[in-house]
Design a protein around this motif. Structure first.
Motif, short mmCIF file in Angstrom:
data_model
loop_
_atom_site.label_atom_id
_atom_site.label_comp_id
_atom_site.label_asym_id
_atom_site.label_seq_id
_atom_site.Cartn_x
_atom_site.Cartn_y
_atom_site.Cartn_z
N SER A 40 2.66 12.61 -4.88
CA SER A 40 2.42 11.69 -3.66
C SER A 40 3.89 11.64 -2.73
O SER A 40 3.89 11.41 -1.50
CB SER A 40 2.80 10.05 -4.01
OG SER A 40 1.35 9.74 -5.06
N THR A 44 7.64 4.24 -3.20
CA THR A 44 6.46 5.42 -4.61
C THR A 44 7.09 5.98 -5.24
O THR A 44 6.60 5.43 -6.20
CB THR A 44 5.74 7.07 -2.74
OG1 THR A 44 5.12 6.18 -2.15
CG2 THR A 44 5.05 7.57 -3.81
N GLU A 91 -1.59 5.91 -1.53
CA GLU A 91 -0.90 4.89 -1.65
C GLU A 91 -0.33 3.72 -2.59
O GLU A 91 -0.84 3.40 -4.16
CB GLU A 91 -0.99 3.33 -0.52
CG GLU A 91 -0.62 4.26 0.87
CD GLU A 91 -1.21 2.36 1.87
OE1 GLU A 91 -0.42 1.55 2.47
OE2 GLU A 91 -2.29 2.21 1.79
N SER A 92 1.23 3.54 -2.58
CA SER A 92 2.27 2.90 -4.08
C SER A 92 2.69 1.67 -3.69
O SER A 92 4.23 2.46 -3.08
CB SER A 92 1.73 3.26 -5.44
OG SER A 92 3.05 5.08 -5.26
#
Length: 527
Positions: free
Chosen positions: A304, A426, A488-489
């Motif tokens: 990511s 992230t 997404e995070s």
């Protein structure tokens, strides 16, 4: 596979989208309190009392009070002014591409190399400065940065004789380039150290706004102080000795002005620029970060992280070079002075757009991905129209030229603060200096490759430079599917939204308050 890329910050639960009280209930209770600091301030704090000591270590929360200091805006202003001066000095020569041909006999390749020193020095020094910011703090990093900008500006004031001046100007660009890593990767570090969660992206964008203003200023101040006739010339032999002497004198005057401003900023930073506030503004600011080597190893396997970094570096790395060299590919349509004004408007729009987008994502959290995809698609469409007008495939109209250029650059460069904060979210708890250092290193590497093309004689000295526009179109288009696959995070925000930061001037309006479970009288803590 992505769930294995990082250690979860909150054990045994997914934390992206669930109420704050559930977070507290799953880990224990929330303890609120007040304390009197040594300078007489009453501050409030909240922390989680976990049910298990190992949970508290895994979450990374500390029993530390938080406070938001008003002086954070002064620190942000100093940092922003450093960025302004570094960028206005770095972009001195692009807007003067015709003037320096008169004064020094330079070519397009010479101007491109001066711009390229920023990318070259960044690639060399980014790892060192990322470590310096994370390990030694912001003060020493910023004092070194302001000093490099000042000494670089001073070197350019020594002489305007072509041979020694060319050598000194290149040396100055190298020193200025070594100041770039802190100013480019540092805004998220500063915002994490000094600002609460609901102001971090805004603070990052304000620091970057002044960098855009520096670019904008160079487009206006240079052509205004070093005016020339709209005559296209290959070298200085076309002009009289008086014209050459007058152009050199005007350039020296510009060098003196920028040098004096650089001295003032350097002295201000030297006098007062602390590493961090006495108390942190958020829980994540007081949480331990993973050490540099371990963080580097984890990032290598963090897919990511790389999706965000590549999407940022590919499009914005080329855009950061393409935009300042505006006069290269619009010379057949508008004069150098008008190109300077167009670049000025575009740079101002970039900074303002960045602030607007950042404030939106601060208020409406967890929407960065959707905003980024929309802005990339908009920028792509505008850039295609701009490129078609430059090759006269559509009728020339100044309104269309201005609108498409400004729309393309503003929507793309305005994304930068969102990328910076999203990559911190992230990769957390990997340190912000390291994550943004790698991301901006890639940005400059892409810019370096783009500028190295000018060293190919058949391309760099050609009068047809429309390939620059179509490279910009292709880079933006490639990034859109990469962004679509990113998941997404918001690891850092998940930690900070547990905490209620009570401040009489800076109470967040976008986070739900968590009632205290441990107040002795059942009331909320006093702000």
């Amino acid at each position: 596979m992505e769930s294995d890329e990082r250690k979860p910050l909150l054990p045994k639960r997914q934390t992206s989208n669930f109420p704050h009280n559930e977070i507290a209930n799953s880990h224990g209770s929330i303890n609120n309190g007040t304390m009197l600091t040594s300078d007489g301030m009453i501050v409030t704090y909240s922390h989680i009392i976990t049910n298990d000591a190992s949970d508290q270590e895994e979450v990374g929360l500390k029993d530390t009070p938080q406070h938001v200091y008003r002086r954070r805006w002064y620190i942000l202003m100093l940092f922003a002014l450093m960025g302004f001066m570094q960028n206005i000095s770095w972009n001195t020569w692009g807007p003067l591409s015709q003037s320096v041909k008169i004064a020094f006999g330079w070519t397009n390749a010479d101007v491109a190399l001066l711009t390229n020193w920023g990318c070259i020095t960044y690639i060399i020094s980014a790892a060192f400065y990322s470590w310096l910011m994370d390990a030694k703090g912001l003060r020493i990093s910023c004092v070194m940065t302001a000093g490099l900008v000042f000494f670089g500006s001073a070197l350019r004031c020594i002489t305007m004789e072509p041979r020694p001046a060319t050598f000194l100007i290149h040396t100055a660009q190298i020193l200025n380039g070594f100041a770039g890593p802190v100013l480019m990767a540092g805004p998220p570090v500063l915002s994490a150290v000094w600002f609460p969660a609901f102001q971090r992206t805004t603070a990052t964008s304000l620091a970057m706004l002044f960098q855009s203003l520096g670019i904008a200023g160079s487009f206006i101040i240079g052509p205004l102080l070093v005016p020339i006739d709209n005559t296209t010339a290959v070298n200085s032999t076309v002009f009289s000795n008086e014209t050459v002497a007058a152009t050199r004198f005007n350039i020296l005057k510009l060098m003196y002005i920028e040098c004096v401003c650089s001295i003032a900023v350097f002295l201000a930073v030297l006098i007062y620029f602390p590493d961090k506030p006495q108390l942190p503004p958020s829980v994540s600011a007081s949480s331990d970060r993973i050490d540099f080597k371990t963080g580097m190893r984890q990032l290598l396997r963090h897919w990511s992280f790389w999706k965000i970094s590549i999407s940022y570096a590919l499009a914005l790395g080329i855009s950061g070079i393409w935009a300042p060299l505006l006069s290269f590919y619009t010379l057949d349509l508008i004069s150098e002075t008008e190109a300077g004004w167009l670049g000025f408007y575009g740079s101002i729009a970039c900074g303002v757009a960045g602030c607007i987008f950042s404030r939106f994502t601060d208020i409406y959290a967890r929407r960065q991905k959707r905003v980024l995809i929309f802005l990339y698609i908009f920028s792509l469409c505008a850039c295609i129209l701009f490129s078609l007008e430059c090759i006269k495939r559509i009728p020339f109209h100044r309104g269309i030229l201005y609108t498409t250029y400004i729309g393309s650059t503003a929507s793309l460069q305005g994304c930068a603060p969102l990328f910076f904060e999203l990559i911190c979210e992230t990769a957390f708890p990997i340190a912000e200096g390291l994550t943004n250092g790698i991301q901006t290193w890639l940005n400059n590497f892409v810019g370096l490759i783009f500028l190295l093309v000018f060293l190919i004689p058949a391309i760099g000295n050609s009068s047809d430079l429309q390939w620059m526009n179509w490279t910009m179109v292709g880079a933006t288009a490639v990034c859109i599917p990469i962004l679509l696959t990113y998941k997404e995070s918001y690891n850092r925000l998940d930690i900070d939204t547990i905490v209620v930061l009570n401040d009489e001037t800076d109470a967040p309006n976008s986070f739900a308050e968590i009632p205290s479970n441990n107040s002795t009288d059942g009331s909320q803590p006093v702000a």
